[in-house]
Write an enzyme that holds these catalytic residues in place. Sequence first.
Site, PDB file in Angstrom:
ATOM      1  N   GLN A  74      77.343  -4.178   0.528  1.00  0.00           N
ATOM      2  CA  GLN A  74      77.810  -2.904   1.067  1.00  0.00           C
ATOM      3  C   GLN A  74      77.469  -1.732   0.124  1.00  0.00           C
ATOM      4  O   GLN A  74      78.161  -0.718   0.095  1.00  0.00           O
ATOM      5  CB  GLN A  74      79.313  -2.950   1.330  1.00  0.00           C
ATOM      6  N   SER A  75      76.372  -1.850  -0.599  1.00  0.00           N
ATOM      7  CA  SER A  75      75.987  -0.834  -1.579  1.00  0.00           C
ATOM      8  C   SER A  75      75.708   0.523  -0.942  1.00  0.00           C
ATOM      9  O   SER A  75      74.829   0.657  -0.082  1.00  0.00           O
ATOM     10  CB  SER A  75      74.737  -1.302  -2.337  1.00  0.00           C
ATOM     11  N   ASN A  76      76.434   1.546  -1.395  1.00  0.00           N
ATOM     12  CA  ASN A  76      76.138   2.919  -0.977  1.00  0.00           C
ATOM     13  C   ASN A  76      74.788   3.371  -1.515  1.00  0.00           C
ATOM     14  O   ASN A  76      74.045   4.091  -0.850  1.00  0.00           O
ATOM     15  CB  ASN A  76      77.222   3.867  -1.501  1.00  0.00           C
ATOM     16  N   CYS A  93      72.102   1.548  -2.135  1.00  0.00           N
ATOM     17  CA  CYS A  93      70.995   0.974  -1.370  1.00  0.00           C
ATOM     18  C   CYS A  93      70.815   1.698  -0.040  1.00  0.00           C
ATOM     19  O   CYS A  93      69.690   2.010   0.365  1.00  0.00           O
ATOM     20  CB  CYS A  93      71.238  -0.515  -1.142  1.00  0.00           C
TER      21      CYS A  93
END
Length: 315
Positions: free
Chosen positions: A70-72, A74
Amino acid sequence: MKYPKHLHFTQLNTPLVKLKDHPFGYQLYVKRDDFTGIELSGNKVRKLDFLLQEALTKGAKRVITCGGVQSNHCRATAYMATKLGLKTTLVLKGEEPENFITGNFLLNRIIGADIHFISETAYQHVDEYMSELAGRYSEKTYVIPEGGSNALGAWGYVKAFDEITQQLPEADAIVAPTGSIGTHAGLLFARWLKKHPCQIVSINVCDTADFFRQKLLHLAQDFKLQFAPQMTIYEDDIHIVDGFVGTGYGQVTEREISKIKEVAQKYGFLLDPVYTVKAWMGLEMLLKEGKLPGEKIVFLHTGGIFGLFAHGNRF
């Protein structure tokens, strides 16, 4: 202040909102860096303005970066790169979701990023993995470290500090979450460059305060060598507050779910489950115990709203 050449995708200036009716005895402001865009929402886009400019300057056709599912960072990288005509490869830590495709991972699927999953053990060497992966592509590839947290990326929050102190010149402290130290580093470097007394404090959401303190000192050396030969950052300049990691990075307890709901219902804005809720809990402790200097405190909201949807059944 003169900045390295950079893009201007970040929607500036983001609002600085004073909170009313809080119980802490300080003047509390929230810097809404969740307003930096929509698909580009959050703090990462400020760093990417500098990093993706360098990618273009070097003639890259593809960028590679990494993070959690859930990387912002990325998600912001994939969307900004696409706007610039660049292809994106994402290296994500953990296992691919099979049934519940939502949040940032859904947005990365929609944009068509080339996604690779690696184990948590392999992720400990993710920089080497990304370097090896870059060699597999025929086109010129630019590798961005986790969170955009290197000396060039730190300029994103050098610029943000300039913005905050124009909005509130008498700010006494800025409190932010940290998960890769780049945001804290940029704010601290700007404090030195501007000779401003505002204290920079971060709440780590993974690892330990000492881990990030050492990482920031190394980053400061890189920044000094590349951009600011006279700059000196001492260990005593680095204020990182441990104790709010909870059960681990990206893991959300019922206490944190409850705090997200409480803040939304009291103040009308959303904290995210990975970064800002943990930092807010650390902020509350610092305010209650009177551990911040002066009166005017800025909480840096680093975004992350899309991560909430991965926990939708818990609210």
